[in-house]
Motif scaffolding. Structure first.
Motif, PDB file in Angstrom:
ATOM      1  N   ARG A   4      -4.521   6.854  -1.562  1.00 47.73           N
ATOM      2  CA  ARG A   4      -4.056   5.543  -1.128  1.00 47.73           C
ATOM      3  C   ARG A   4      -4.276   4.545  -2.254  1.00 47.73           C
ATOM      4  O   ARG A   4      -5.367   4.466  -2.807  1.00 47.73           O
ATOM      5  CB  ARG A   4      -4.802   5.097   0.111  1.00 47.73           C
ATOM      6  CG  ARG A   4      -4.372   3.711   0.587  1.00 47.73           C
ATOM      7  CD  ARG A   4      -5.059   3.315   1.842  1.00 47.73           C
ATOM      8  NE  ARG A   4      -4.451   4.074   2.928  1.00 47.73           N
ATOM      9  CZ  ARG A   4      -4.831   3.991   4.182  1.00 47.73           C
ATOM     10  NH1 ARG A   4      -5.842   3.227   4.521  1.00 47.73           N
ATOM     11  NH2 ARG A   4      -4.227   4.688   5.111  1.00 47.73           N
TER      12      ARG A   4
ATOM     13  N   THR B  10      -3.314   0.344  -3.452  1.00 49.90           N
ATOM     14  CA  THR B  10      -2.847  -0.969  -3.018  1.00 49.90           C
ATOM     15  C   THR B  10      -2.739  -1.882  -4.219  1.00 49.90           C
ATOM     16  O   THR B  10      -3.571  -1.828  -5.120  1.00 49.90           O
ATOM     17  CB  THR B  10      -3.809  -1.580  -1.974  1.00 49.90           C
ATOM     18  OG1 THR B  10      -3.880  -0.708  -0.850  1.00 49.90           O
ATOM     19  CG2 THR B  10      -3.325  -2.936  -1.496  1.00 49.90           C
TER      20      THR B  10
ATOM     21  N   THR C 155       0.844  -1.189   0.000  1.00 57.41           N
ATOM     22  CA  THR C 155       0.000   0.000   0.000  1.00 57.41           C
ATOM     23  C   THR C 155       0.878   1.237   0.000  1.00 57.41           C
ATOM     24  O   THR C 155       1.825   1.340   0.778  1.00 57.41           O
ATOM     25  CB  THR C 155      -0.928   0.023   1.233  1.00 57.41           C
ATOM     26  OG1 THR C 155      -1.765  -1.140   1.196  1.00 57.41           O
ATOM     27  CG2 THR C 155      -1.794   1.258   1.259  1.00 57.41           C
TER      28      THR C 155
ATOM     29  N   ASP D 263       0.624   5.290   0.475  1.00 55.34           N
ATOM     30  CA  ASP D 263      -0.261   6.317   1.004  1.00 55.34           C
ATOM     31  C   ASP D 263       0.424   7.660   0.825  1.00 55.34           C
ATOM     32  O   ASP D 263       1.570   7.845   1.214  1.00 55.34           O
ATOM     33  CB  ASP D 263      -0.530   6.055   2.480  1.00 55.34           C
ATOM     34  CG  ASP D 263      -1.782   6.717   2.975  1.00 55.34           C
ATOM     35  OD1 ASP D 263      -2.414   7.451   2.200  1.00 55.34           O
ATOM     36  OD2 ASP D 263      -2.129   6.503   4.141  1.00 55.34           O
TER      37      ASP D 263
END
Length: 112
Positions: A37, A39, A31, A33
């Protein structure tokens, strides 16, 4: 990489070939950020060499794909571990195609 954080979570399939070496198959997620965000999938093959009862030399290569961007995350380090914890010094290289980050790192770890 200003104002970004990286988090990786892996499941490991452990393979101890010799008493002095271990190689794992790591599959999981990375992930990123920052402004937003994102992933994606991450995989790697960390390798550990046991230089004694408490000292471990490692190489941890990982490759992730997040939003169509390939991320290469490689580190090599030396650890001192005692029971469930330890300290690790390493050199890490992170490549996000257009941005690169590398340098020394140090930290504490806990494992079970």
């Amino acid at each position: 990489l200003p104002n970004r954080s990286f988090v990786s979570a892996h499941g490991l399939l452990r393979s101890v070939w010799f008493y002095f070496m271990e190689m794992d198959l790591a599959l999981g997620a990375k992930t990123i950020d920052g402004a937003g965000r994102s992933t994606g999938f991450e995989g790697g093959i960390p390798i550990y060499f046991f230089l004694g009862k408490h000292v471990v030399l490692d190489a941890k290569p990982y490759v992730a794909t997040v939003n169509g961007t390939t991320i290469i995350d490689v580190s090599t380090g030396l650890s001192y571990r005692y029971k469930l914890g330890g300290i690790r010094g390493a050199y890490r290289y992170l490549d996000l195609n257009t941005e690169k980050l590398h340098g020394a790192q140090a930290g504490l770890f806990f494992q079970w």
